[in-house]
Scaffold this motif. Structure first.
Motif, PDB file in Angstrom:
ATOM      1  N   ILE A 169       9.806  10.577  -2.046  1.00 44.46           N
ATOM      2  CA  ILE A 169      10.385  11.759  -1.168  1.00 44.46           C
ATOM      3  C   ILE A 169       9.304  12.452  -0.468  1.00 44.46           C
ATOM      4  N   SER A 170       9.690  12.660   1.035  1.00 43.35           N
ATOM      5  CA  SER A 170       8.611  13.653   1.355  1.00 43.35           C
ATOM      6  C   SER A 170       9.091  14.968   1.643  1.00 43.35           C
ATOM      7  N   TYR A 171       8.170  15.840   2.001  1.00 42.42           N
ATOM      8  CA  TYR A 171       8.294  17.305   2.175  1.00 42.42           C
ATOM      9  C   TYR A 171       9.196  17.429   3.387  1.00 42.42           C
ATOM     10  N   VAL A 230       4.980   5.360   2.630  1.00 41.33           N
ATOM     11  CA  VAL A 230       4.419   6.652   3.060  1.00 41.33           C
ATOM     12  C   VAL A 230       5.463   7.878   2.670  1.00 41.33           C
ATOM     13  N   ILE A 231       4.759   8.908   2.093  1.00 40.07           N
ATOM     14  CA  ILE A 231       5.692  10.248   2.057  1.00 40.07           C
ATOM     15  C   ILE A 231       4.782  11.281   2.899  1.00 40.07           C
ATOM     16  N   HIS A 232       5.253  12.322   3.190  1.00 41.09           N
ATOM     17  CA  HIS A 232       4.508  13.577   3.884  1.00 41.09           C
ATOM     18  C   HIS A 232       4.571  14.490   2.862  1.00 41.09           C
ATOM     19  N   ALA A 248       0.981  -1.156   0.011  1.00 42.10           N
ATOM     20  CA  ALA A 248       0.174   0.074   0.014  1.00 42.10           C
ATOM     21  C   ALA A 248       0.862   1.347   0.136  1.00 42.10           C
ATOM     22  N   VAL A 249       0.426   2.197  -0.786  1.00 44.29           N
ATOM     23  CA  VAL A 249       1.158   3.522  -1.028  1.00 44.29           C
ATOM     24  C   VAL A 249       0.186   4.606  -0.243  1.00 44.29           C
ATOM     25  N   PHE A 250       1.209   5.609   0.184  1.00 41.88           N
ATOM     26  CA  PHE A 250       0.244   6.863   1.009  1.00 41.88           C
ATOM     27  C   PHE A 250       0.929   8.221   0.475  1.00 41.88           C
ATOM     28  N   SER A 251       0.519   8.734  -0.347  1.00 43.25           N
ATOM     29  CA  SER A 251       1.134   9.850  -1.094  1.00 43.25           C
ATOM     30  C   SER A 251       0.758  11.125  -0.433  1.00 43.25           C
ATOM     31  N   GLY A 252       1.129  11.353   0.924  1.00 52.77           N
ATOM     32  CA  GLY A 252       1.156  12.575   1.481  1.00 52.77           C
ATOM     33  C   GLY A 252      -0.021  13.233   2.119  1.00 52.77           C
ATOM     34  N   ASP A 255       1.581  18.042   6.481  1.00 54.47           N
ATOM     35  CA  ASP A 255       2.500  17.210   7.530  1.00 54.47           C
ATOM     36  C   ASP A 255       3.850  16.955   7.230  1.00 54.47           C
ATOM     37  N   PRO A 256       4.803  17.841   6.821  1.00 56.44           N
ATOM     38  CA  PRO A 256       6.177  17.678   6.550  1.00 56.44           C
ATOM     39  C   PRO A 256       6.838  17.106   7.711  1.00 56.44           C
ATOM     40  N   LEU A 257       8.019  16.902   7.501  1.00 58.41           N
ATOM     41  CA  LEU A 257       8.956  16.100   8.288  1.00 58.41           C
ATOM     42  C   LEU A 257       9.442  17.154   9.498  1.00 58.41           C
ATOM     43  N   ASP A 258       9.428  18.335   9.308  1.00 59.22           N
ATOM     44  CA  ASP A 258       9.831  18.957  10.344  1.00 59.22           C
ATOM     45  C   ASP A 258       8.597  19.473  11.346  1.00 59.22           C
ATOM     46  N   GLY A 259       7.668  18.867  11.124  1.00 55.62           N
ATOM     47  CA  GLY A 259       6.547  18.912  12.142  1.00 55.62           C
ATOM     48  C   GLY A 259       6.657  18.232  13.348  1.00 55.62           C
TER      49      GLY A 259
END
Length: 487
Positions: free
Chosen positions: A139-141, A91-93, A55-59, A97-101
């Protein structure tokens, strides 16, 4: 290339606050606010029943960078259920919900992987019975406002293996959405990717259907009256030729709808009330067992128009219909609605992987009762989840008019004839209408507060067609009350 099946979801916005719900009765408000979690629970059941390979979750898993602990715990629980079923979750963010959150210190299931923000990483999906079946890049934000064209960083791998790319982006400047990680369709081509698993746009859309496919699944639960109709995810079945077949599945637990009712032929307030009650019954049926939040537009021409424009007729009707729905709801049991078996969660990026994390061994006896079911029927929402599929009227808007011969007035050499002809001319030319609106609203647009309220000039001018029609009807009402010329 080996056949495979995966689930593509995006924009879960778990624990969304559903702003503007404070005036809604608590019982209904609680159902609405729980709906994102219910959709997540149905997503897990769907993945397990469809026996997807991954399963993929696109942000935008969460609604904000400072994600709630409740949402993180629920998401972690959902990924744990997928892990127990042998389904890796990738999962990407995104911008919400960026990674600096702010994230809780949680231990994530072995089968879950979150992509970092500093580079595109690749996860290899390996199955014991089939070997390597797919390579999934993502790649995430790092922060909320990403303006770089991240699509240019992607490069596919082994051409004999199906290539999936997770990207939270606005393709070709989709109107109504922030232009984050902007790219064009041409940027997605020639990169060795077979399927772009996109996120960010909340209405599902197949941007490109094949070679490569590029797909927005939309969000899994509508969150406002602007997000109407079925919401859910795609099950993607890939054949030996690498051709993906998409099957959409609705997951939403509360359906947002907009419907119109013509007052033409309706002579009294009682007849209008009865017609509205009939419309609510149709909305209830259309939602297929789900609770509904609806906005109703009254349209057409008739003798009720002036009554709807003056006094409290419209507000009284709305209050009566809402109270009737609450009384009906009180007579039914709403117990258990929206209480999915999955929990929540959010996570931090982990170290790089060259292969998908191996979920632990899974046996049928270990599946919770909520996920063990009869053969999949194609629908994962069951009316038993909501004993009381209410229809809550968000608002009723009157876009009606007097029963007047407009064609005759348009031919008339008079002030009102000139006015109506100008309205017709503007309605037929979008450029002229926008120019006219910018001039008329110039002083308002110059005010920072008003501009922010409407989302800037573009947001303020988005509904100029509706405003023009309303202004025309208002002018007629003032100049010709009861269908007669004002003296």
């Amino acid at each position: 290339m080996k056949a495979l099946k995966f689930l593509h979801a995006a924009d879960l916005h778990l624990d969304s606050p559903f702003k503007g719900m404070n005036s809604v009765p608590e019982r209904i408000r609680d159902v609405i606010r729980e709906s994102t979690f219910g959709a997540l629970s149905r997503l897990v059941r769907l993945a397990v029943r469809e026996k997807v390979d991954f399963a993929v979750f696109s942000g935008d898993i969460y609604d904000s960078g400072d994600r709630s602990l409740r949402a993180q715990l629920r998401f972690r629980s959902a990924l744990a259920e997928l892990d127990r079923a042998g389904i890796p979750a990738l999962v990407i963010h995104g911008n919400h919900d960026p990674l600096d959150g702010r994230g809780a210190d949680l231990e994530w299931p072995a089968g879950a992987y979150v992509y970092p923000a500093d580079k595109v990483e690749t996860v290899r999906i390996v199955k014991e019975d089939r070997g390597l079946i797919a390579e999934v890049h993502g790649i995430s934000y790092a922060s909320a406002a990403v303006t770089e064209n991240l699509a240019l960083r992607f490069r596919g791998g082994d051409a004999s293996v199906f290539q999936v790319a997770l990207l939270h982006t606005n393709v070709d400047g989709h109107p109504g959405y922030d232009n984050y990680a902007p790219c064009s369709k041409s940027d997605l081509m020639g990169r060795g990717i077979d399927y772009w698993a996109l996120g960010h746009i909340h209405t599902r859309e197949i941007v490109m259907d094949e070679k490569p496919a590029a797909v927005y699944p939309g969000n899994i639960q509508g969150r406002s009256i602007r997000e109407c109709g079925p919401r859910g995810c795609y099950i993607v079945a890939v054949d030996e030729n690498g051709s993906p077949a998409l099957d959409f599945h609705a997951l939403d637990g509360v359906r947002w709808q907009q419907e119109s009712l013509s007052i033409t032929g309706i002579g009294t307030e009682q007849e209008l009330q009865e017609s509205l009650q009939d419309l609510l019954a149709r909305l209830r049926e259309k939602a297929e067992g789900r609770p509904t939040v609806a906005r109703i537009f009254l349209e057409g021409r008739g003798p009720l128009h002036l009554k709807l424009q003056a006094g409290s007729t419209l507000s009284d009707l709305l209050r009566e219909l809402r109270e009737s729905e609450l009384l009906a709801l009180a007579g039914r049991s709403a117990a258990g609605y929206g209480r999915g078996d999955t929990g929540a969660g959010g996570f931090r990026a982990g170290s790089g992987h060259t292969e998908a994390p191996r979920p632990r061994d899974y046996s049928k006896d270990e599946v919770p009762d909520s996920y063990r079911a009869a053969p999949f029927s194609g629908e994962v929402f069951h009316s038993t989840e909501a004993d009381a599929p209410f229809v809550w009227i968000e608002s009723i808007e009157a876009r009606t008019g007097q029963d007047i011969d407009f064609e005759l007035l348009l031919r008339e050499e008079s002030f009102i004839g000139d006015l109506l002809r100008l309205a017709e001319e503007l309605a037929a030319d979008e450029g002229k209408l926008r120019e006219f609106a910018e001039e008329a609203l110039g002083s308002l647009l110059a005010q920072n507060g008003a501009s922010r309220l409407f989302g800037g000039a573009d947001g303020l001018l988005e509904d100029t067609g509706d405003w023009l029609e309303a202004a025309r009807e208002l002018a007629v009402d003032q100049l010709m009350p009861d269908g007669r010329r004002a003296k």
